[in-house]
Design a protein around this motif. Structure first.
Motif, PDB file in Angstrom:
ATOM      1  N   ILE A  97      36.476  40.380  27.085  1.00 41.46           N
ATOM      2  CA  ILE A  97      37.728  40.914  27.418  1.00 41.46           C
ATOM      3  C   ILE A  97      37.575  42.149  27.236  1.00 41.46           C
ATOM      4  O   ILE A  97      37.036  42.933  26.590  1.00 41.46           O
ATOM      5  N   GLY A  98      38.191  42.963  28.590  1.00 42.48           N
ATOM      6  CA  GLY A  98      38.907  44.412  27.731  1.00 42.48           C
ATOM      7  C   GLY A  98      39.306  45.416  28.940  1.00 42.48           C
ATOM      8  O   GLY A  98      40.059  44.681  29.605  1.00 42.48           O
ATOM      9  N   LEU A  99      39.786  46.077  28.422  1.00 42.91           N
ATOM     10  CA  LEU A  99      41.278  47.390  28.641  1.00 42.91           C
ATOM     11  C   LEU A  99      41.022  47.946  29.639  1.00 42.91           C
ATOM     12  O   LEU A  99      40.058  48.751  29.934  1.00 42.91           O
ATOM     13  N   ALA A 100      41.646  47.417  30.856  1.00 43.20           N
ATOM     14  CA  ALA A 100      41.324  48.803  32.187  1.00 43.20           C
ATOM     15  C   ALA A 100      42.798  48.999  32.818  1.00 43.20           C
ATOM     16  O   ALA A 100      43.749  48.968  32.206  1.00 43.20           O
ATOM     17  N   SER A 101      41.963  50.091  33.960  1.00 41.65           N
ATOM     18  CA  SER A 101      43.186  50.676  34.649  1.00 41.65           C
ATOM     19  C   SER A 101      44.410  51.767  33.221  1.00 41.65           C
ATOM     20  O   SER A 101      45.789  52.118  33.561  1.00 41.65           O
ATOM     21  N   GLY A 102      43.703  52.142  33.026  1.00 46.73           N
ATOM     22  CA  GLY A 102      44.129  53.189  32.474  1.00 46.73           C
ATOM     23  C   GLY A 102      44.602  52.412  30.609  1.00 46.73           C
ATOM     24  O   GLY A 102      45.994  53.667  30.179  1.00 46.73           O
ATOM     25  N   GLY A 103      44.255  51.314  30.177  1.00 48.87           N
ATOM     26  CA  GLY A 103      44.951  50.427  29.630  1.00 48.87           C
ATOM     27  C   GLY A 103      45.931  50.408  29.861  1.00 48.87           C
ATOM     28  O   GLY A 103      47.592  49.731  28.516  1.00 48.87           O
ATOM     29  N   THR A 104      46.587  49.779  31.205  1.00 43.10           N
ATOM     30  CA  THR A 104      48.065  48.721  31.141  1.00 43.10           C
ATOM     31  C   THR A 104      47.445  47.120  31.825  1.00 43.10           C
ATOM     32  O   THR A 104      48.385  46.967  32.455  1.00 43.10           O
ATOM     33  N   ALA A 224      23.552  22.511  29.418  1.00 40.53           N
ATOM     34  CA  ALA A 224      24.944  22.132  28.836  1.00 40.53           C
ATOM     35  C   ALA A 224      25.455  23.857  28.303  1.00 40.53           C
ATOM     36  O   ALA A 224      26.465  24.118  28.218  1.00 40.53           O
ATOM     37  N   VAL A 225      23.945  24.237  27.308  1.00 42.11           N
ATOM     38  CA  VAL A 225      24.375  26.021  26.640  1.00 42.11           C
ATOM     39  C   VAL A 225      23.263  26.240  26.349  1.00 42.11           C
ATOM     40  O   VAL A 225      22.158  25.398  27.280  1.00 42.11           O
ATOM     41  N   TYR A 226      24.028  27.332  26.458  1.00 42.51           N
ATOM     42  CA  TYR A 226      22.028  28.468  26.424  1.00 42.51           C
ATOM     43  C   TYR A 226      22.366  29.617  25.605  1.00 42.51           C
ATOM     44  O   TYR A 226      23.510  29.918  25.305  1.00 42.51           O
ATOM     45  N   ILE A 227      21.509  29.533  25.391  1.00 43.75           N
ATOM     46  CA  ILE A 227      21.087  31.044  24.294  1.00 43.75           C
ATOM     47  C   ILE A 227      21.221  32.358  24.270  1.00 43.75           C
ATOM     48  O   ILE A 227      20.320  32.647  25.450  1.00 43.75           O
ATOM     49  N   ASP A 228      22.674  32.992  24.709  1.00 41.67           N
ATOM     50  CA  ASP A 228      22.253  33.988  25.034  1.00 41.67           C
ATOM     51  C   ASP A 228      22.924  34.794  24.050  1.00 41.67           C
ATOM     52  O   ASP A 228      23.070  35.252  23.063  1.00 41.67           O
ATOM     53  N   VAL A 229      22.635  36.507  24.761  1.00 45.95           N
ATOM     54  CA  VAL A 229      22.361  37.492  23.822  1.00 45.95           C
ATOM     55  C   VAL A 229      23.854  38.743  24.556  1.00 45.95           C
ATOM     56  O   VAL A 229      24.186  39.134  24.897  1.00 45.95           O
ATOM     57  N   GLU A 230      24.451  39.356  23.155  1.00 51.72           N
ATOM     58  CA  GLU A 230      25.501  40.328  23.283  1.00 51.72           C
ATOM     59  C   GLU A 230      24.998  41.422  22.644  1.00 51.72           C
ATOM     60  O   GLU A 230      24.343  41.397  21.824  1.00 51.72           O
ATOM     61  N   TYR A 231      25.531  43.152  23.000  1.00 52.85           N
ATOM     62  CA  TYR A 231      25.071  43.971  22.537  1.00 52.85           C
ATOM     63  C   TYR A 231      25.848  45.277  23.326  1.00 52.85           C
ATOM     64  O   TYR A 231      26.543  44.708  24.299  1.00 52.85           O
ATOM     65  N   HIS A 232      26.040  46.294  22.676  1.00 51.03           N
ATOM     66  CA  HIS A 232      26.513  47.469  23.199  1.00 51.03           C
ATOM     67  C   HIS A 232      25.662  48.170  24.235  1.00 51.03           C
ATOM     68  O   HIS A 232      24.622  48.782  23.725  1.00 51.03           O
ATOM     69  N   SER A 233      26.117  48.132  25.277  1.00 46.73           N
ATOM     70  CA  SER A 233      24.942  48.584  26.144  1.00 46.73           C
ATOM     71  C   SER A 233      25.316  50.138  26.060  1.00 46.73           C
ATOM     72  O   SER A 233      23.918  50.857  27.060  1.00 46.73           O
ATOM     73  N   THR A 309      37.919  48.873  41.988  1.00 51.75           N
ATOM     74  CA  THR A 309      37.551  48.580  41.043  1.00 51.75           C
ATOM     75  C   THR A 309      38.122  49.457  39.869  1.00 51.75           C
ATOM     76  O   THR A 309      38.951  50.480  40.268  1.00 51.75           O
ATOM     77  N   THR A 310      37.658  48.847  39.064  1.00 52.94           N
ATOM     78  CA  THR A 310      38.773  49.666  37.840  1.00 52.94           C
ATOM     79  C   THR A 310      37.703  49.171  36.198  1.00 52.94           C
ATOM     80  O   THR A 310      37.268  48.395  35.604  1.00 52.94           O
ATOM     81  N   PRO A 311      37.625  50.528  36.446  1.00 52.99           N
ATOM     82  CA  PRO A 311      36.701  50.798  35.259  1.00 52.99           C
ATOM     83  C   PRO A 311      37.314  50.201  33.687  1.00 52.99           C
ATOM     84  O   PRO A 311      38.822  50.060  33.805  1.00 52.99           O
ATOM     85  N   PHE A 312      35.779  50.091  32.453  1.00 47.73           N
ATOM     86  CA  PHE A 312      37.160  49.179  31.267  1.00 47.73           C
ATOM     87  C   PHE A 312      37.440  51.026  30.678  1.00 47.73           C
ATOM     88  O   PHE A 312      36.302  51.019  30.239  1.00 47.73           O
ATOM     89  N   LEU A 313      38.023  51.093  29.652  1.00 44.28           N
ATOM     90  CA  LEU A 313      38.420  51.940  29.195  1.00 44.28           C
ATOM     91  C   LEU A 313      37.873  51.485  27.694  1.00 44.28           C
ATOM     92  O   LEU A 313      37.469  52.357  27.062  1.00 44.28           O
ATOM     93  N   ARG A 314      38.324  50.044  27.441  1.00 42.71           N
ATOM     94  CA  ARG A 314      37.575  49.792  25.950  1.00 42.71           C
ATOM     95  C   ARG A 314      37.342  48.428  26.268  1.00 42.71           C
ATOM     96  O   ARG A 314      37.940  47.957  26.875  1.00 42.71           O
ATOM     97  N   ARG A 315      35.911  47.775  25.180  1.00 35.89           N
ATOM     98  CA  ARG A 315      35.594  47.063  25.239  1.00 35.89           C
ATOM     99  C   ARG A 315      36.188  46.136  23.860  1.00 35.89           C
ATOM    100  O   ARG A 315      36.601  47.023  23.191  1.00 35.89           O
ATOM    101  N   VAL A 316      37.064  45.153  24.242  1.00 31.70           N
ATOM    102  CA  VAL A 316      37.830  44.223  23.422  1.00 31.70           C
ATOM    103  C   VAL A 316      36.504  43.209  22.666  1.00 31.70           C
ATOM    104  O   VAL A 316      36.555  42.919  21.326  1.00 31.70           O
ATOM    105  N   LYS A 317      36.229  42.179  23.487  1.00 31.82           N
ATOM    106  CA  LYS A 317      35.437  41.209  23.287  1.00 31.82           C
ATOM    107  C   LYS A 317      34.002  41.030  23.726  1.00 31.82           C
ATOM    108  O   LYS A 317      34.730  40.557  25.359  1.00 31.82           O
ATOM    109  N   GLN A 318      32.970  40.357  23.719  1.00 27.69           N
ATOM    110  CA  GLN A 318      32.476  40.309  24.685  1.00 27.69           C
ATOM    111  C   GLN A 318      31.851  38.825  24.350  1.00 27.69           C
ATOM    112  O   GLN A 318      32.723  37.811  24.651  1.00 27.69           O
ATOM    113  N   LEU A 319      31.236  38.125  24.106  1.00 23.93           N
ATOM    114  CA  LEU A 319      31.039  36.779  23.555  1.00 23.93           C
ATOM    115  C   LEU A 319      31.543  36.479  22.215  1.00 23.93           C
ATOM    116  O   LEU A 319      31.726  35.485  21.844  1.00 23.93           O
ATOM    117  N   THR A 320      31.251  37.693  20.727  1.00 25.79           N
ATOM    118  CA  THR A 320      32.370  37.695  19.838  1.00 25.79           C
ATOM    119  C   THR A 320      33.059  37.955  19.359  1.00 25.79           C
ATOM    120  O   THR A 320      32.956  39.345  20.192  1.00 25.79           O
TER     121      THR A 320
END
Length: 325
Positions: A97-104, A224-233, A309-320
């Protein structure tokens, strides 16, 4: 690709890549493959968790399970966008989940676990939310890159031999991918911590350790499931992400998708239903890097008719999701 980080070194990048190959590998096994002590690997892992937002979790693969998978674009009033993003982030069936389009605008991926959950969200809760001005729902119909395919592999931090040494041995899948009702406590525990030990999983499920090992192996083998990794790019020197809504000629849809999957900048790519027929998440160092990608590798692809193109203003959620305020 080249890591452009002042706080990470090549061993940190190798550790991230190793966890994408096998998120449940022991520190001693990772250390053996990376020629480092298990104490060093454990110390680096803890630092990445603290400083880079590293989390290792299980993810249900909607594509393999034959479940709906959607990308939502919600145009919102500026005063309501954060509350909507936070409410969506608390749901167990949402991610990225991310905020895009200048936060709108809120961009959100959702994996409803049943038609009832899908209808409750798309036909019930969202349309009744006053701050949402427009809902655009794009069903994901074919994944080109993402899911079990991790983005750090594009840095080529590991050799082929190292990848092979880390890749877990899986038995042949016995039947189609499925998560049975009795699997839910096991999957839920792994969704909280993909590296949970077998004794911890035994306590969470009430099943014997041998039963836990056997069922987890079957779930992973079937996909059915896989083990994934999240981190701040941004810790790797790539702080800017953007959603690209691409329209390709129908005859070129698959070839364009396959070409996009090979681009270094692409962390996720899927064919979609809707006005555009491909959605991509691109990760770049800065706006100049985004322009270079749009006008270069993407712009040169035959069959691409248009790109929004819709750049993200802020990341709210990745996997957690952890609310910070």
């Amino acid at each position: 690709m080249k890591m452009e980080s002042h706080s990470l070194d090549s061993l940190d990048l190798q550790l991230l890549a190793a966890l994408e190959v096998n998120g449940r590998a022991s520190f001693s096994r990772i250390g053996e493959v990376l020629d480092a002590s298990d104490q060093t690997i454990a110390r680096r892992y803890r630092r990445l968790c603290a400083e880079a937002g590293l989390r290792v979790v299980a993810v249900r693969d909607a594509q393999r399970l034959g479940q709906d998978h959607w990308m939502l674009r919600l145009r919102c009033t500026p005063d309501g966008v954060e509350a909507i993003a936070d409410a969506l982030a608390k749901r167990p069936d949402t991610a990225w989940i991310g905020l895009a389009s200048g936060g709108t605008e809120v961009v959100c991926m959702t994996r409803p676990r049943s038609p009832g959950d899908r209808d409750d969200l798309l036909l019930g809760k969202l349309p009744r939310t006053p701050s949402i001005l427009e809902i655009r729902a794009h069903q994901l119909i074919h994944r080109f890159f993402g899911g079990p395919d991790g983005w750090t592999r594009k840095f080529a931090a590991l050799t082929g031999d190292q990848v092979a040494a880390l890749r877990p041995e899986r038995p042949a899948a016995d039947g189609p991918a499925r998560i049975d009702p009795e699997d839910e406590p096991l999957v839920a525990a792994l969704e909280r911590d993909g590296r949970a030990t077998y004794p911890e999983l035994q306590r969470a499920t009430g099943r014997s350790e041998s039963a836990v090992k056997r069922r987890l192996s079957a779930l992973l083998a079937s996909g059915a499931v896989y083990i994934d990794v999240e981190y701040h790019s941004e810790i790797l020197g790539y702080p800017l992400a953007a959603s690209l809504w691409i329209t390709a000629a129908p005859a070129a849809l698959h070839s364009v998708g396959q070409a996009l999957a090979a681009h270094d900048e692409v962390a996720f790519a899927s064919a979609t239903a809707g006005p555009s027929n491909i959605v991509v998440t691109a990760v770049v160092p800065d706006t100049a890097g985004l322009y270079a990608y749009l006008s270069g590798p993407l712009g040169r692809l035959d069959g691409v008719r248009s790109v929004e193109t819709t750049p993200f203003l802020r990341r709210v959620k990745q996997l957690t999701y952890t609310r910070l305020r």
